[in-house]
Structure formats: structure tokens, C-alpha cells
Design a protein around this motif. Sequence first.
Motif, PDB file in Angstrom:
ATOM      1  N   LEU A 290     -13.668  29.470  21.633  1.00  0.00           N
ATOM      2  CA  LEU A 290     -12.317  29.536  21.656  1.00  0.00           C
ATOM      3  C   LEU A 290     -11.766  30.962  20.952  1.00  0.00           C
ATOM      4  O   LEU A 290     -10.634  31.261  20.988  1.00  0.00           O
ATOM      5  CB  LEU A 290     -11.519  28.529  20.916  1.00  0.00           C
ATOM      6  CG  LEU A 290     -11.672  27.045  21.683  1.00  0.00           C
ATOM      7  CD1 LEU A 290     -11.460  26.125  20.909  1.00  0.00           C
ATOM      8  CD2 LEU A 290     -11.081  27.169  22.832  1.00  0.00           C
ATOM      9  N   GLU A 291     -12.853  31.577  20.539  1.00  0.00           N
ATOM     10  CA  GLU A 291     -12.552  32.958  19.783  1.00  0.00           C
ATOM     11  C   GLU A 291     -11.319  33.692  20.154  1.00  0.00           C
ATOM     12  O   GLU A 291     -10.528  33.973  19.609  1.00  0.00           O
ATOM     13  CB  GLU A 291     -13.616  33.650  19.309  1.00  0.00           C
ATOM     14  CG  GLU A 291     -13.637  34.563  18.139  1.00  0.00           C
ATOM     15  CD  GLU A 291     -14.832  35.377  17.810  1.00  0.00           C
ATOM     16  OE1 GLU A 291     -14.697  36.129  17.209  1.00  0.00           O
ATOM     17  OE2 GLU A 291     -15.983  35.088  18.458  1.00  0.00           O
ATOM     18  N   ASN A 292     -11.539  34.097  21.518  1.00  0.00           N
ATOM     19  CA  ASN A 292     -10.559  35.045  22.007  1.00  0.00           C
ATOM     20  C   ASN A 292      -9.734  34.481  23.178  1.00  0.00           C
ATOM     21  O   ASN A 292      -9.380  34.972  23.980  1.00  0.00           O
ATOM     22  CB  ASN A 292     -11.253  36.334  22.512  1.00  0.00           C
ATOM     23  CG  ASN A 292     -12.437  36.093  23.377  1.00  0.00           C
ATOM     24  OD1 ASN A 292     -12.681  34.729  23.798  1.00  0.00           O
ATOM     25  ND2 ASN A 292     -13.211  36.966  23.698  1.00  0.00           N
ATOM     26  N   VAL A 293      -9.462  33.133  22.969  1.00  0.00           N
ATOM     27  CA  VAL A 293      -8.621  32.477  23.849  1.00  0.00           C
ATOM     28  C   VAL A 293      -7.425  32.418  23.013  1.00  0.00           C
ATOM     29  O   VAL A 293      -7.332  32.097  21.752  1.00  0.00           O
ATOM     30  CB  VAL A 293      -9.071  30.962  24.017  1.00  0.00           C
ATOM     31  CG1 VAL A 293      -8.021  29.967  24.665  1.00  0.00           C
ATOM     32  CG2 VAL A 293     -10.297  30.811  24.953  1.00  0.00           C
ATOM     33  N   SER A 294      -6.114  32.709  23.590  1.00  0.00           N
ATOM     34  CA  SER A 294      -4.887  32.630  22.842  1.00  0.00           C
ATOM     35  C   SER A 294      -4.484  31.505  22.091  1.00  0.00           C
ATOM     36  O   SER A 294      -4.688  30.322  22.986  1.00  0.00           O
ATOM     37  CB  SER A 294      -3.803  33.459  23.851  1.00  0.00           C
ATOM     38  OG  SER A 294      -3.411  32.492  24.669  1.00  0.00           O
ATOM     39  N   PRO A 295      -3.775  31.531  21.240  1.00  0.00           N
ATOM     40  CA  PRO A 295      -3.288  30.339  20.546  1.00  0.00           C
ATOM     41  C   PRO A 295      -2.432  29.275  21.520  1.00  0.00           C
ATOM     42  O   PRO A 295      -2.672  27.964  21.460  1.00  0.00           O
ATOM     43  CB  PRO A 295      -2.313  30.701  19.486  1.00  0.00           C
ATOM     44  CG  PRO A 295      -2.905  32.253  19.225  1.00  0.00           C
ATOM     45  CD  PRO A 295      -3.307  32.793  20.298  1.00  0.00           C
ATOM     46  N   ALA A 296      -1.531  30.110  22.319  1.00  0.00           N
ATOM     47  CA  ALA A 296      -0.847  29.383  23.398  1.00  0.00           C
ATOM     48  C   ALA A 296      -1.648  28.345  24.193  1.00  0.00           C
ATOM     49  O   ALA A 296      -1.543  27.313  24.566  1.00  0.00           O
ATOM     50  CB  ALA A 296       0.041  30.148  23.819  1.00  0.00           C
ATOM     51  N   GLU A 297      -2.622  29.082  24.739  1.00  0.00           N
ATOM     52  CA  GLU A 297      -3.852  28.607  25.687  1.00  0.00           C
ATOM     53  C   GLU A 297      -4.535  27.387  25.047  1.00  0.00           C
ATOM     54  O   GLU A 297      -4.729  26.316  25.657  1.00  0.00           O
ATOM     55  CB  GLU A 297      -4.820  29.464  26.328  1.00  0.00           C
ATOM     56  CG  GLU A 297      -4.248  30.550  27.210  1.00  0.00           C
ATOM     57  CD  GLU A 297      -5.194  31.672  27.670  1.00  0.00           C
ATOM     58  OE1 GLU A 297      -5.426  31.799  28.829  1.00  0.00           O
ATOM     59  OE2 GLU A 297      -5.707  32.246  26.878  1.00  0.00           O
ATOM     60  N   ARG A 298      -4.738  27.599  23.819  1.00  0.00           N
ATOM     61  CA  ARG A 298      -5.401  26.547  23.242  1.00  0.00           C
ATOM     62  C   ARG A 298      -4.765  25.183  22.782  1.00  0.00           C
ATOM     63  O   ARG A 298      -5.231  24.266  23.212  1.00  0.00           O
ATOM     64  CB  ARG A 298      -5.789  27.053  21.628  1.00  0.00           C
ATOM     65  CG  ARG A 298      -7.101  27.957  21.470  1.00  0.00           C
ATOM     66  CD  ARG A 298      -7.169  28.169  19.993  1.00  0.00           C
ATOM     67  NE  ARG A 298      -7.742  29.386  19.777  1.00  0.00           N
ATOM     68  CZ  ARG A 298      -8.417  29.953  18.734  1.00  0.00           C
ATOM     69  NH1 ARG A 298      -8.530  28.932  17.603  1.00  0.00           N
ATOM     70  NH2 ARG A 298      -9.115  31.187  18.686  1.00  0.00           N
TER      71      ARG A 298
END
Lengths: 240, 516
Positions: free
Chosen positions: B158-166
Motif C-alpha cells: 500500500l506504500e504508494n497507494v494514495s490515502p483516499a484509495e486506501r
Amino acid sequence: MLNNFLFVALPYAALSVFLVGTIFKYRSLKFQYSSLSSQFLEGNRLFWGVIPFHWGILVVFLGHLTAFLVPRGILAWNSRPLRLLILEMTGLAFALCVLVGLVLLLYRRLTNERLKVVTNRMDQVIEWLLLVQVVLGCWIAVGYRWGSSWFASDLSPYLWSIFRLDPQTTAVSAMPLVVKLHIIAAFLIVLVFPFTRLVHFLVAPFHYTWRPYQRVIWHWDRRTVRRPESSWNQHPPRNN
Amino acid sequence: MDIRSQVSMVFHLDKCLGCHTCSIACKNIWTDRKGAEYMWWNNVETKPGTGYPGKWEDQKIFKGGWIREDGKLKLRAAGKKKGLFNLFHNPNMPVIDDYYEPWTYKYLDLIQAPAADDQITARPISLITGKPMDIKSGPNWDDDLSGTPDYARNDPNLENVSPAEREAMFQLERMAFYYLPRMCNHCLNPACVASCPSGAIYKRGEDGVVLINQEVCRAWRMCVSACPYKKVYFNWNTGKSEKCILCYPRLESDQAPACMHSCVGRIRYLGVVLYDADKIHEAASSDENELVNNHLDCLLDPHDPQVIAAAKANGIADTTIAAAQKSPTYRFVKEWGLALPLHAEFRTLPMLFYVPPLLPVMASLAKVNHDERGENLNPVAKHWSDNWLYDTSTEELWGTIDQARFPLKYMANLFSAGDEGRIADALKKLMAVRIYRRFKTVGDVTEEKADAALADTGLTAEMAEAIYFMTSLPQMKDRIVIPPAHREHAIEMLENTGDAKGSIGFGTLNSPQRGN
Ligand code: HEM
Ligand code: SF4
Ligand code: SF4
């Protein structure tokens, strides 16, 4: 009589057992050649014991080896008191590393529930023996500052005489008790060596430095095995 | 060109049902022993999740795999300098608690306890110390997103997955997951082999199986941390490292490896691929965005006459070449471009490939359908609609891929070293095959639309049929194509495996008894 037993019989017994034992173990019980790492069960306390212990013992061992192989070099170095002092202090410093490391290792082994499961009798025997040996060694270093010269001038010839099958014990018999005990304990360690994890020292992986990183093993020479003209009684290569 | 053959695998993730049968088959055969209780040579983890051992993918922790430094390929934290220097204490070594402490229960208490006022219980007992213990974690503790705050949300991918997407991923009504079965990848550029100071680990030339010679392993335990997939395990009882042996005794006798044989979802494919060993180093040292390409470039076309001639010159048997031509792995990876290596960025050139899962990604196609049935569900429960699977009404066939419930970035972090395009390609192909088959069987998709879908992804109707066949209908012999172990060699192999080739502790002449 006792001298003969301790400084002639014991060394020969120890060296024979060492030779036969380690070779037999390597050939027939190779599986048991291992450092038997316990880091997987406990990793933090291990660090504080195993690191000072090993760096210490390697330096101390190399020191003894040098005095045994090139006694004249040591004597020449020690010919000035200051240099003798430097040598003795360095030796003592590393010996103290060994001592501290060993105490921590032993304490760790005896108190951790998980480690108790993988600690057998020989693990304890060898660590206690090493401990006794290191304490004696430190004692000599503190009590007899010229120990290194003694080793070079008197003990090295004695050891050589053993290897020449012409044991000369006069010099040893005249040594102080602590030194005698140090010698006896040394041969005891050699004696039990094949039955302990110390065999890992014999297979220290220095060959790693010159081998290529990847290892691929063929059961047969791949380029000849399917060639009709190559003979059938070829033996597969021994790879390991 | 130095052509070699490799037994290589494909796992079709859309088909994995997370039953763990593979893991149990493997455990029953190989790791049901003292010191190996905690080992799962094959394990199935839920994604998103931290996996086993926890956070194995985060190389900042155990520091496995290769890195490229000043254009040179280097082991991250092992190798000749760092490895030998750290021999006495490996600073990156995972310990038992990173996996879990194995346990059993005091079952006898249930029938032998004297009469008393309180309920009898079977207390958990550690399989290491034999003493009562508190269970803190166990195999598949994170199964099916249980314990999401601890596990799924800490997934290193999840490292470079955006907070919104998370946040979108973990909304209760939108949660999705899939299973990731893992075993040793029998890599072309194995970090375990390279890190082993004793040279106990080796790759078999004939089939590429990576093995640990138990009689040469000295417990320097560098391989345990150096394998970026954490697929080398330390046996705390024998003091030796162990790993998946690709069931080589089974392969040599023409049986599928246990995990593949038992696979209920039939997700596992196995076949030979021919590769060019001269390309390994270059491929492993490629730029990040070229890694997957160059990795797949090592695999050669077994129908190409030049390749065949070179393979023969290198002593590869005709039967092996024939097996390579029927290899399902080659088709999935090269012909169809559906299967991708897991974490190519670890640079070990893994030889186990994954068809990325379409279903959890596309499940977002569902429009919440406020019909009668939907209204009766409580607000938290998922609203199912009958046309959730494919919304074929949209003109823009692929529009939905970008609005996928699983951010493509996340999938790309796992299967394509971050390249979202590659994942999208594979997913589109999977979708195109489904659209095409829907046109064939259900008929509510027009032929033009099906053809357009295929054309868009570079597939032909024949390929689509072949993919459909290999996905849904294959028999064991189609899924698992084992090259014959030449009997004249096989006899030698079985005669004394330990003596001539090294071994893994089973069938050695000496019992694997711990040293003293
Ligand atoms: C270059 C040579 C050596 C290497 C590479 C080496 C390596 C190791 C390793 C990897 C361990 C296991 C540590 C762990 O639990 O993870 C170990 C333990 C041990 N080594 Fe060595 N060693 C060497 C030389 C020696 C020597 C010369 C001695 C003593 C004469 C020695 C005595 C021990 C002892 C007693 C242990 C057990 C420590 C414990 O767990 O309580 N080693 N060694
Ligand atoms: S996945 Fe297997 S072959 Fe690759 S580095 Fe790890 S243990 Fe070695
Ligand atoms: S191939 Fe065999 S050893 Fe490897 S994971 Fe599968 S069952 Fe286990």
C-alpha cells in the motif's frame, strides 16, 4: 609420572581423538557439522554474547598460533618492554571480550526457556570448559606479564616436540600451576572438540570469497551425457 | 546462448478459493517434523495483508533480495563482504516470533482431569518448550481480512497507494480481497544460493529446482534473510535451513508436486520452459521499468528451430524439448501474456508466475441496486445486483478498469514492479476472454463487441478459446506437463541422492540427527 600422564599421554590422546573424531564425523556424520545457530529462537541477547566472544577468540587464537609457529618473531617483538606490554594488553583486552561474551552466552543458554530445549550436555560442557580456559588465560596475562615470551621460548618448543613425536616435558614441568592448568584445559578442549559444536570452526566458509555467487549442479556432464560416442560407465561428478 | 531447462509454475489467482489444501498437502509430506512445525513451504495469504512471516515484502525489515547499486547487482544485506562479516550474528534474521510459535493442546486433560466444579479445558502447549503458552498468532491469522487494522492495513504494497484509495479499499461495504498462494519460486537468480557461505544451496541444472544440501548446510543462516520471499526456513531442531524441494522425488517419478496435485481450485500449472542462462545477469540488473520485460525475455520459444538446435547442443533431451512445447507455463507467460512474476523488483527472476485476479478488481462494477431485495438488507450488508459481473452496456469497455475496486497501483506493486499498464493489459485480456465467451454462450453480447474486445487486447478468437480451455476445462495432463526424468538418470538419482547430488534431508543415508 603425573607429568608424563598430563603432558605426554593426554596430548597424544587428545590429538588422536581430535583427528580421528573430526575426520570420521566429517565423512560419516556430516549432517552434524553445524554451528547450530540458536539465533532463530533468541536473537537479541545472542548479539551481546556472540559478537565479543567470537572476535575475541579469533584474535586470541591467532595470537597463540603465531607464538606457536613463529616463536622467534614474538621474542624479537617482546625484546623491548614497551612492546611486550602492548602485546600483553592487547591480548588481555581480547581475552576479556571472550570472557564477557562467554558469560553472557552461558547465562543466556541457561535462563531462556526456548534455548534450554536446544542445549544439550556437550553444549554446556564445552562452554564451561572454555570459560575455565579463558579465566586461566586472563589470570596468566595479569599475573605473569611475560607470559607471551614464555609461550614463545618454552611452550612452543614443547608443543613442537609433541608433534615431532619426541615429547620434552622439562620446560613445562617448571611452569607455575596456572600455566599447567591452562595447558591441561587446552588439551581437554582438543579432546572433546569432535563431540561438540566447535567443529563449526573447521568448516568456516572462507571458500565463499572465491567461489562465484551462483551454483548450478548437473548430475551428469550435460554436454556429453547424450552423445552416443561417450561411454556408459562414466561416473556422475561429485559436486559436494 | 546457453540454453537450459527449468520447471516453472503458473498460479491462476482468479481460481484460488483460499482452501489451504496445498499447504496441508505439503505440510503432511514434508514439514510434519520437530523443528519444522512452524514452516509452511507452501502458504496461502490473504491480500491485502501482511503475509507470512509478517511484512515479508518490506525489504527494509529482513533485507532480502538483490539491489542495483552503481549499475552493479548486489545482495541487499548479504554477500561476500557483508555476509562473512555478519556471520556470527545475522542482523536481519527473522526469528520464530515473526512467524508464530507452534503449539498443540493438552487434549488428554479433557478426558483425564479429575472431577471438579469448573469446565475442563485443553490448554495450549508450545511445541518448542512444551510449556503452557499464550497464543499470539498462528497460521493464517489474517485469513479473509480478519484483523484488518493489524494486517490488511499494514500491507507493504500500500506504500504508494494514495490515502483516499486506501480508505476506499477498506470501506466496509466495498472491502475486497484475494488469495496469494506462495511457495519457493525456484528463481533463475536465486538470492538464497548466492548468500550461502558454505555453498550448500544449489540449482539443479536439469530442471532448475533449488535445493539445500543438508549435509553441507552449517547454519550460517544467511539464506533465511537473503531470500526476499522468505521461503527458506530455519529448522531450530536440526540446525539446518530447509525449503520447498518442488517435490523432486515426485517430479522424478512423473507425479505432480503435492501442492499442485491436491489443488482443489486447479489453479496450479506446471511446465518446462527453456531459457537463456547468458541473459540472467543482464536481466537481473535491468532498470526498474525494464525488469519484467527482460525477465520474460530470458524465456525462449521452444518451437523456434534455432532454439531447438541450441538446446540439443547443450544436452537438453528431446523429450524435455517436447515437454517445453506443451508447457502451459510458456503459453500463459509468453504466448498469452497473462502471467506475471511476483515482485520482480527483488531481482531474483522468480520462475513462478501469477495470473492476476480479475474478480476482486472488477467487483466494483456493481452499481448499488436499490431494488426490493436490496432495500431489505441492512445498510452495512452488500447490495448485490444480478448484473454485477460485467456491465456490458457501457460503450467504454475498459472504463471500469480504472475505477477498479482495487487500485491498479496496488496490483502493480505486486505483479509488475509498479507498471500499471502491464496489469491493466493482463486484466483486459482476461475480461476480453470473458466477453468473448459470453457472446458465444449467453449471446447478450454482440459479435462486433466481442471482436472489438479481443482486437483491443491483441487476442484472436483461437487464443481466447485456448485461454478459456486452459482456464476452465483442462485435465491434469494439460495443467501439469512434467518432462520425463530419463530413467537411466532417474535410477542414478534415486540410488544415492545424497552422495552424488546433495540432498535435503530426506533419503540421505544418515538420519538427520542434530549435532552436539
Ligand atoms: C571463523 C570462525 C568461526 C565462525 C565463522 C563461527 C561462527 C559461529 C556461529 C554462526 C555460531 C552460532 C551463533 C548463533 O547462535 O547464531 C557460533 C556459535 C558458537 N561458536 Fe563459533 N565461529 C567461529 C569460531 C569459533 C571458535 C574458534 C570457537 C571456540 C573455540 C567458537 C565457539 C563457539 C561457541 C561456543 C558457540 C555457541 C554460542 C552459543 O550459542 O552459546 N567459534 N559460531
Ligand atoms: S524464492 Fe526460492 S529460489 Fe528464490 S531466493 Fe527464495 S528460496 Fe531461493
Ligand atoms: S512443490 Fe512440494 S515441497 Fe514445494 S510447496 Fe509444493 S508440496 Fe511443498
